[in-house]
Scaffold this motif. Structure first.
Motif, PDB file in Angstrom:
ATOM      1  N   ALA A   1       0.829  -1.211   0.000  1.00 50.09           N
ATOM      2  CA  ALA A   1       0.000   0.000   0.000  1.00 50.09           C
ATOM      3  C   ALA A   1       0.863   1.262   0.000  1.00 50.09           C
ATOM      4  N   LEU A   2       2.018   1.188   0.624  1.00 45.68           N
ATOM      5  CA  LEU A   2       2.904   2.354   0.703  1.00 45.68           C
ATOM      6  C   LEU A   2       3.753   2.560  -0.544  1.00 45.68           C
ATOM      7  N   GLU A   3       4.009   1.490  -1.261  1.00 44.09           N
ATOM      8  CA  GLU A   3       4.963   1.540  -2.375  1.00 44.09           C
ATOM      9  C   GLU A   3       4.733   2.684  -3.357  1.00 44.09           C
ATOM     10  N   PRO A   4       3.499   2.998  -3.746  1.00 38.97           N
ATOM     11  CA  PRO A   4       3.314   4.112  -4.694  1.00 38.97           C
ATOM     12  C   PRO A   4       3.733   5.471  -4.131  1.00 38.97           C
ATOM     13  N   ARG A   5       3.821   5.582  -2.809  1.00 36.01           N
ATOM     14  CA  ARG A   5       4.188   6.863  -2.196  1.00 36.01           C
ATOM     15  C   ARG A   5       5.680   6.971  -1.885  1.00 36.01           C
ATOM     16  N   VAL A   6       6.440   5.927  -2.162  1.00 33.81           N
ATOM     17  CA  VAL A   6       7.876   5.946  -1.860  1.00 33.81           C
ATOM     18  C   VAL A   6       8.602   6.784  -2.903  1.00 33.81           C
ATOM     19  N   ALA A   7       9.407   7.735  -2.418  1.00 40.79           N
ATOM     20  CA  ALA A   7      10.226   8.579  -3.305  1.00 40.79           C
ATOM     21  C   ALA A   7      11.573   7.894  -3.535  1.00 40.79           C
ATOM     22  N   TYR A   8      12.159   8.176  -4.687  1.00 42.86           N
ATOM     23  CA  TYR A   8      13.458   7.590  -5.027  1.00 42.86           C
ATOM     24  C   TYR A   8      14.418   8.692  -5.438  1.00 42.86           C
ATOM     25  N   LEU A   9      15.675   8.483  -5.125  1.00 41.24           N
ATOM     26  CA  LEU A   9      16.729   9.418  -5.492  1.00 41.24           C
ATOM     27  C   LEU A   9      17.745   8.661  -6.345  1.00 41.24           C
ATOM     28  N   VAL A  10      18.127   9.271  -7.456  1.00 35.91           N
ATOM     29  CA  VAL A  10      19.169   8.695  -8.309  1.00 35.91           C
ATOM     30  C   VAL A  10      20.296   9.711  -8.381  1.00 35.91           C
ATOM     31  N   LEU A  11      21.473   9.324  -7.943  1.00 29.98           N
ATOM     32  CA  LEU A  11      22.644  10.198  -8.022  1.00 29.98           C
ATOM     33  C   LEU A  11      23.433   9.839  -9.276  1.00 29.98           C
ATOM     34  N   GLN A  12      23.378  10.742 -10.256  1.00 23.74           N
ATOM     35  CA  GLN A  12      24.098  10.527 -11.510  1.00 23.74           C
ATOM     36  C   GLN A  12      25.473  11.185 -11.410  1.00 23.74           C
ATOM     37  N   VAL A  13      26.495  10.434 -11.744  1.00 25.99           N
ATOM     38  CA  VAL A  13      27.862  10.959 -11.753  1.00 25.99           C
ATOM     39  C   VAL A  13      28.386  10.751 -13.173  1.00 25.99           C
ATOM     40  N   PRO A  14      28.183  11.757 -14.056  1.00 20.00           N
ATOM     41  CA  PRO A  14      28.537  11.573 -15.469  1.00 20.00           C
ATOM     42  C   PRO A  14      30.028  11.421 -15.712  1.00 20.00           C
ATOM     43  N   ALA A  15      30.862  12.131 -14.955  1.00 19.18           N
ATOM     44  CA  ALA A  15      32.310  12.053 -15.181  1.00 19.18           C
ATOM     45  C   ALA A  15      33.029  11.976 -13.827  1.00 19.18           C
ATOM     46  N   PRO A  16      33.049  10.782 -13.216  1.00 17.16           N
ATOM     47  CA  PRO A  16      33.687  10.676 -11.901  1.00 17.16           C
ATOM     48  C   PRO A  16      35.189  10.949 -11.984  1.00 17.16           C
ATOM     49  N   VAL A  17      35.699  11.629 -10.970  1.00 19.56           N
ATOM     50  CA  VAL A  17      37.134  11.878 -10.870  1.00 19.56           C
ATOM     51  C   VAL A  17      37.697  10.946  -9.809  1.00 19.56           C
ATOM     52  N   ALA A  18      39.003  10.730  -9.855  1.00 18.55           N
ATOM     53  CA  ALA A  18      39.655   9.841  -8.893  1.00 18.55           C
ATOM     54  C   ALA A  18      39.419  10.355  -7.470  1.00 18.55           C
ATOM     55  N   GLY A  19      39.033   9.461  -6.583  1.00 25.94           N
ATOM     56  CA  GLY A  19      38.845   9.820  -5.182  1.00 25.94           C
ATOM     57  C   GLY A  19      37.539  10.509  -4.868  1.00 25.94           C
ATOM     58  N   LEU A  20      36.609  10.537  -5.816  1.00 22.21           N
ATOM     59  CA  LEU A  20      35.324  11.184  -5.586  1.00 22.21           C
ATOM     60  C   LEU A  20      34.552  10.442  -4.506  1.00 22.21           C
ATOM     61  N   GLU A  21      34.026  11.218  -3.558  1.00 21.72           N
ATOM     62  CA  GLU A  21      33.193  10.648  -2.492  1.00 21.72           C
ATOM     63  C   GLU A  21      31.877  11.414  -2.441  1.00 21.72           C
ATOM     64  N   LEU A  22      30.789  10.673  -2.350  1.00 21.71           N
ATOM     65  CA  LEU A  22      29.459  11.262  -2.219  1.00 21.71           C
ATOM     66  C   LEU A  22      28.875  10.878  -0.872  1.00 21.71           C
ATOM     67  N   THR A  23      28.167  11.826  -0.266  1.00 22.98           N
ATOM     68  CA  THR A  23      27.440  11.523   0.965  1.00 22.98           C
ATOM     69  C   THR A  23      26.005  12.021   0.817  1.00 22.98           C
TER      70      THR A  23
END
Length: 192
Positions: free
Chosen positions: A134-156
């Protein structure tokens, strides 16, 4: 046996020297006393945690009945930390749902469904799965796109590290404001 080779005796092995017997006796006594002293202390701590968890759970249920979900959820979280239980997880999922934290509630309902399935409790599993569905249609999603990652890149995300395996993957997230930070040596930090 013949006279030249007398039969070996093992008398010296049958009875340890008196000092060894005293040491063994003292060691056994110390072990017994320490186990007697430690066991009640550990049991008392476990009992105190169980009582605190129960009190928190009861207070949270009272708050939920009064519609005070913002005050109830932290009490359920602490109750679950002190003494994990499927019932507490289910109530916490319901509390999150009432606060609009759909992804957290959905995830907990699925965990409750898996745990109750493993315990052979099909009725409880079904209820948890229905709540998650019942909850599934209300769940939000986040997609983190990293088109050109650099060495040592960290995401939080809200201070929690997100490794490269998560980049580009739709991840369930509670609706609301979140902080995404990207940083790498030699570059200015990026935040949104």
């Amino acid at each position: 046996m013949n006279a030249r080779h007398p039969a070996p005796t093992f008398d010296h092995l049958q009875q340890p020297p008196a000092r060894w017997r005293r040491a063994l006796g003292c060691g056994a006594l110390l072990w017994l006393l320490s186990s007697i002293a430690v066991e009640p202390a550990a049991h008392a701590q476990e009992n105190a945690q169980a009582l605190a968890a129960r009190a928190l759970f009861d207070e949270a249920r009272r708050l939920m009945s009064a519609g005070q979900f913002a005050a109830a959820c932290p009490k359920l979280e602490e109750s679950q930390r002190l003494r994990a239980g499927i019932g507490t997880q289910f109530n916490l999922a319901e509390c999150y749902e009432k606060l609009g934290r759909s992804a957290s509630a959905w995830s907990l309902y699925l965990r409750v469904a898996a745990d109750t399935k493993a315990l052979g409790q099909p009725e409880r599993e079904q209820v948890a799965r229905e709540r998650a569905r019942a909850l599934e249609p209300r769940v939000a999603y986040l997609v983190l796109q990293v088109p050109a990652p650099v060495a040592g890149l960290e995401l939080t995300l809200d201070g929690a590290a997100l490794g490269p395996a998560v980049w580009g993957v739709a991840t369930a997230i509670d609706a609301g404001e979140h902080a995404v930070v990207a940083h790498a040596r030699g570059y200015a930090a990026w935040q949104r």
